[in-house]
Structure formats: C-alpha cells, structure tokens
Design a protein around this motif. Structure first.
Motif, PDB file in Angstrom:
ATOM      1  N   VAL A  23      28.438  39.486  54.256  1.00  8.55           N
ATOM      2  CA  VAL A  23      28.037  40.795  54.744  1.00  8.55           C
ATOM      3  C   VAL A  23      27.670  40.700  56.215  1.00  8.55           C
ATOM      4  O   VAL A  23      26.921  39.804  56.616  1.00  8.55           O
ATOM      5  N   ASP A  24      28.188  41.612  57.003  1.00  7.44           N
ATOM      6  CA  ASP A  24      27.824  41.725  58.408  1.00  7.44           C
ATOM      7  C   ASP A  24      26.334  42.031  58.514  1.00  7.44           C
ATOM      8  O   ASP A  24      25.791  42.781  57.703  1.00  7.44           O
ATOM      9  N   ARG A  26      24.628  43.900  60.514  1.00  9.87           N
ATOM     10  CA  ARG A  26      24.318  45.331  60.671  1.00  9.87           C
ATOM     11  C   ARG A  26      24.436  46.057  59.337  1.00  9.87           C
ATOM     12  O   ARG A  26      23.606  46.898  59.002  1.00  9.87           O
ATOM     13  N   ALA A  27      25.470  45.719  58.579  1.00 12.02           N
ATOM     14  CA  ALA A  27      25.634  46.335  57.264  1.00 12.02           C
ATOM     15  C   ALA A  27      24.498  45.906  56.336  1.00 12.02           C
ATOM     16  O   ALA A  27      23.986  46.713  55.559  1.00 12.02           O
ATOM     17  N   HIS A  28      24.103  44.646  56.426  1.00  8.47           N
ATOM     18  CA  HIS A  28      23.013  44.156  55.587  1.00  8.47           C
ATOM     19  C   HIS A  28      21.712  44.890  55.906  1.00  8.47           C
ATOM     20  O   HIS A  28      20.953  45.246  55.003  1.00  8.47           O
ATOM     21  N   GLN A  29      21.461  45.156  57.176  1.00  9.42           N
ATOM     22  CA  GLN A  29      20.273  45.905  57.562  1.00  9.42           C
ATOM     23  C   GLN A  29      20.314  47.309  56.961  1.00  9.42           C
ATOM     24  O   GLN A  29      19.322  47.795  56.420  1.00  9.42           O
ATOM     25  N   LYS A  30      21.476  47.947  57.012  1.00 16.68           N
ATOM     26  CA  LYS A  30      21.609  49.287  56.428  1.00 16.68           C
ATOM     27  C   LYS A  30      21.420  49.246  54.909  1.00 16.68           C
ATOM     28  O   LYS A  30      20.889  50.183  54.327  1.00 16.68           O
ATOM     29  N   MET A  31      21.844  48.139  54.293  1.00  8.69           N
ATOM     30  CA  MET A  31      21.686  48.007  52.844  1.00  8.69           C
ATOM     31  C   MET A  31      20.211  47.949  52.456  1.00  8.69           C
ATOM     32  O   MET A  31      19.782  48.645  51.540  1.00  8.69           O
ATOM     33  N   PHE A  47      25.691  45.523  41.695  1.00 12.85           N
ATOM     34  CA  PHE A  47      26.453  45.418  40.450  1.00 12.85           C
ATOM     35  C   PHE A  47      27.952  45.515  40.733  1.00 12.85           C
ATOM     36  O   PHE A  47      28.738  44.703  40.259  1.00 12.85           O
ATOM     37  N   LEU A  48      28.340  46.515  41.529  1.00 15.10           N
ATOM     38  CA  LEU A  48      29.761  46.696  41.842  1.00 15.10           C
ATOM     39  C   LEU A  48      30.326  45.507  42.607  1.00 15.10           C
ATOM     40  O   LEU A  48      31.425  45.034  42.306  1.00 15.10           O
ATOM     41  N   THR A  49      29.586  45.014  43.583  1.00 12.00           N
ATOM     42  CA  THR A  49      30.103  43.867  44.355  1.00 12.00           C
ATOM     43  C   THR A  49      30.212  42.632  43.473  1.00 12.00           C
ATOM     44  O   THR A  49      31.096  41.803  43.680  1.00 12.00           O
ATOM     45  N   ASN A 104      33.814  48.239  51.141  1.00 15.11           N
ATOM     46  CA  ASN A 104      34.270  47.587  52.357  1.00 15.11           C
ATOM     47  C   ASN A 104      35.680  48.023  52.737  1.00 15.11           C
ATOM     48  O   ASN A 104      36.542  47.213  53.023  1.00 15.11           O
ATOM     49  N   SER A 105      35.887  49.333  52.738  1.00 15.76           N
ATOM     50  CA  SER A 105      37.214  49.831  53.119  1.00 15.76           C
ATOM     51  C   SER A 105      37.394  49.698  54.604  1.00 15.76           C
ATOM     52  O   SER A 105      38.427  49.778  55.152  1.00 15.76           O
TER      53      SER A 105
END
Length: 105
Positions: A23-24, A26-31, A47-49, A104-105
C-alpha cells in the motif's frame, strides 16, 4: 520484542490467494483516517483485500455471502460497501446477482 506466529487459516483452501499486499503511504494514511470514521468499512476493505487472487484486483461476491463470511448483517455490508465506494477505495460493478468489487483500479 516478542515474535508472534500467526495461526494458519485452515478455512482457506483456494491456493491462489495473494500472499502479500503493498500500500502506498498516502493511501495507507487515507485508510486509517477512513477507519476512524467507519471501522466496519475498514474491516470490509481488509476482508476484500484478503480475498484477492494473484493477478487480479477484483472480488466477485454477493452482499449476503460477504455478510455471512464476516459475521455481519447484510445491511451492514451494504452500508460499508457504499461508504468505501463513496470514499473511492473501491469500485462496484454488477455480475448477475453478485457484485464485483474492484480494488486499486
């Protein structure tokens, strides 16, 4: 620091499950920020990942199957998916009576 051995997931016999995730930052921070507002949504994202297979970024599953697998209500699954889609963590497409959750599209 103590080493921790995770229990083997004997319920997962799919064999083609991705062994790791990346995970990037920045994306991890948003998560984690999303998780503060919507803990169930974050759990559904994890769960989905965990259901991604090698070479794909999508999971095909009905709300009912997801809810059953996670031990949550169908309505809770639908609400979490809507929040994840609104936050642009996933895209939701239809495949018959099931949904395709694109990550992650």
């Amino acid at each position: 620091m103590t080493n921790v051995t995770l229990p083997k997931d004997d319920d997962d016999h799919r064999g083609n499950v991705q062994g790791w995730l990346q995970v990037d930052k920045r994306a991890h921070q948003k998560m984690w920020q999303f998780g503060l507002k919507n803990p169930t949504g974050l759990a559904v994202l994890h769960f989905l990942t965990s259901r991604l297979t090698r070479g794909s970024n999508g999971v095909v599953m009905s709300y009912a199957a997801m809810a059953s697998a996670m031990g949550i209500a169908d309505r809770t699954a639908k609400t979490a998916i809507a929040a994840l889609a609104d936050a642009r963590f996933i895209q939701v497409l239809k495949s018959g009576k099931s949904n395709v959750y694109i990550i992650n599209s």
